[in-house]
Design an enzyme around this catalytic site. Structure first.
Site, PDB file in Angstrom:
ATOM      1  N   ASP A 275       0.842  -1.194   0.000  1.00 35.42           N
ATOM      2  CA  ASP A 275       0.000   0.000   0.000  1.00 35.42           C
ATOM      3  C   ASP A 275       0.876   1.243   0.000  1.00 35.42           C
ATOM      4  OD1 ASP A 275      -1.949   1.910   0.249  1.00 35.42           O
ATOM      5  OD2 ASP A 275      -2.264   1.577   2.399  1.00 35.42           O
ATOM      6  N   LYS A 282       1.842   7.868   0.723  1.00 32.92           N
ATOM      7  CA  LYS A 282       2.362   7.820   2.082  1.00 32.92           C
ATOM      8  C   LYS A 282       3.747   8.455   2.154  1.00 32.92           C
ATOM      9  CE  LYS A 282       0.021   3.509   3.398  1.00 32.92           C
ATOM     10  NZ  LYS A 282      -0.725   4.009   4.561  1.00 32.92           N
ATOM     11  N   GLU A 354      -7.994   3.039   1.490  1.00 37.28           N
ATOM     12  CA  GLU A 354      -8.377   2.122   0.416  1.00 37.28           C
ATOM     13  C   GLU A 354      -8.875   0.777   0.917  1.00 37.28           C
ATOM     14  OE1 GLU A 354      -5.192   0.105   1.898  1.00 37.28           O
ATOM     15  OE2 GLU A 354      -5.278   2.260   1.569  1.00 37.28           O
ATOM     16  N   ARG A 356     -10.960  -0.088   3.182  1.00 33.88           N
ATOM     17  CA  ARG A 356     -12.418  -0.164   3.342  1.00 33.88           C
ATOM     18  C   ARG A 356     -13.132  -0.262   1.993  1.00 33.88           C
ATOM     19  NH1 ARG A 356     -12.285   5.321   6.597  1.00 33.88           N
ATOM     20  NH2 ARG A 356     -10.238   4.405   7.019  1.00 33.88           N
TER      21      ARG A 356
END
Length: 503
Positions: A275, A282, A354, A356
């Protein structure tokens, strides 16, 4: 490593080592007193000299104790006798295993399972000793060219139980402990695998191999992007569209119940194999740890393995929601509005929320199984880490009995969780001017609003959500996947079968 149980007196043991406890201050446990008596006070004399105080984790290894058949005796500090709880017990077992492994004791008879641990029975003590031993000896060195192994590693551990009538309970505890430990190891191995190896296709291959290894009771099917598109899983698809790796959802069906039509327990695991955050990228610091964003899927994989190993009489469906959230010209954007499989629309305010979006479509997909309960597991929010730290898994649920069942299983397994509220006042934070809901609700109560989001896709069944963002892995020198909450969910399933070891 081989484990067994027996019931016998310490003076009759012929072994490389006997393990007994010493309490603080310098008080012998009942078994240690027996050894002291046959050795004419040899052990108590050493304690009076100050060789061992008895603090938790202190050790003293004795060689050739007079009149004792075993080669060595390991004295292990257990703290104050009346304060020995489950946490200290595990610390004592951990120190014992490390000491035996480091000192070349290839086999040992352990009498620590006879100690009194507050509120715990023999089954619990033996099972936790097995699980802790396997955890202590775990290494992930598959990718290292030079593997360091002990010259004389610990190979056999015998746990002594107080009476012969407890042997059956002890044997069951070993069986359960080994299966749970194998599930934890499987989850940790998946979590620790680097993202250039463990991508959604790798997750899918592991799911297929799991089914192949357990015969007719288990089947796996893998749903690719084309089928997701046909189904209308647009939220799930959006998350992965910036990645070169295809999104793949693996569905493992285990039918162990005598009633083939029994409604299944469904476990759904978030499987973001990496991710990057997408367009809402991030920060670089610790981004390598985002390979652990698939630990929810790894947990489900480990629990499914445990259930198959023990042939649990349950029907269980495990979903590994594999995906990768990357950045390129095809990546989804803040401001996009997505139509989910349920028909509800979601405004994307942050592409780094993302998980969820993947889970909401997976939760809708599993409606077709007419589940008894659904539990999703996800490294979902940093807010949960702020709220509960790295010790407790966050839990939200739309069904009080299920929530209580999970909290109870967590306490039994020593894999603790804490329930967070799920109220309308938090639902209001998800309001959007452009869609049915937004995918984030702001910083306040972030773990709760994430649960509220998922609850909108779980209205047709009893559901619980486990946020493992703080418990799925460790950072720093001890960096690595923890395998949590495999133990909690394993206990939940054991309780459902009545095979929970209560006496």
């Amino acid at each position: 490593m081989e484990f067994s149980v027996k019931s016998g007196s310490p003076e009759k043991q012929r072994s490389a080592c006997i393990v007994v406890g010493v309490f603080e201050p310098r008080r012998l446990s009942p078994i240690a007193e027996q050894l002291d008596k046959i050795s004419d006070g040899y052990i108590s004399t050493l304690l009076r000299r100050g060789e061992l105080e008895g603090k938790v984790g202190q050790t003293l290894l004795l060689h050739h104790v007079p009149n004792v058949l075993s080669e060595r005796i390991l004295l292990i500090g257990c703290g104050k006798e009346r304060e020995l709880d489950e946490r200290q017990y595990k610390q004592v077992i951990n120190k014992t295993i490390n000491t035996l492994n480091d000192t070349g004791s290839m086999e040992a008879v352990c009498f620590l399972t006879e100690l009194h641990v507050k509120g715990r029975n023999t089954y619990w003590k033996v099972r936790q000793a097995v699980e802790t031993a396997k955890e202590t000896l775990y290494t992930f060195d598959q990718l290292k060219s030079n593997k360091i192994e002990p010259r004389r590693p610990l190979r056999k551990m015998v746990f002594n139980v107080p009476t012969r009538r407890e042997l059956t309970s002890g044997e069951r505890a070993i069986s359960h402990g080994l299966a749970i430990a194998a599930g934890i190891k499987a989850a940790k191995d998946l979590g620790n695998m680097p993202p250039n190896i463990c991508n959604p296709a790798y997750l899918a291959s592991q799911a297929r191999q799991l089914a192949d290894g357990y015969g007719k009771t288990t089947t796996t099917r893998v749903i690719g992007e084309q089928q997701m598109k046909e189904l209308g899983m647009n939220a799930y698809l959006a998350v992965g569209q910036g990645s070169a790796n295809e999104s793949l959802m693996s569905v493992i069906e285990y039918k162990g119940s005598p009633d083939a039509d029994a409604r299944p327990i469904v476990l759904v695991g978030k499987g973001l194999t990496f991710d990057a955050g997408g367009i809402s990228i991030k920060p670089a610091d610790s981004m390598d740890e985002m390979k652990y964003d698939m630990c929810g899927a790894a947990t489900v994989y480990g629990v499914m393995r445990m259930a198959m190993e023990l042939n649990l009489p349950l029907n269980i469906v495990g979903v590994l929601a594999g995906c990768e959230n990357m950045v390129d010209g095809r990546a989804f954007r803040p401001g996009d509005v997505l139509t989910t499989l349920s028909g509800q629309t979601v405004e994307v305010l942050n592409t780094d929320a993302e998980g969820r979006l993947v889970l909401c479509d997976a939760l809708t997909y599993v409606e077709r199984f007419e589940p008894e309960v659904v539990i999703d597991v996800a490294t979902l929010t940093g807010a949960c880490v702020i709220a509960l730290g790295h010790h407790l898994t966050g839990l939200v649920s739309n069904h009080n009995p299920l929530a209580h069942e999970l909290i109870g299983a967590a306490e039994q397994a020593g894999d603790r969780a804490w329930r967070l509220p799920l109220g309308d006042e938090f639902q209001e934070q998800l309001e959007s001017n452009f869609a049915d809901m937004a995918n984030i609700g702001g910083r306040p109560g972030g773990a709760i609003t994430a649960g509220c989001f998922l609850s909108r896709f779980a209205r047709k069944y009893n559901w619980a959500h486990l946020d493992i963002a703080g418990t799925a892995w460790r950072s720093g020198k001890a960096k690595g996947a923890t395998g949590r909450p495999v133990a909690m969910l394993s206990q939940f399933l054991l309780n459902r079968t009545g095979l929970n070891g209560d006496e």
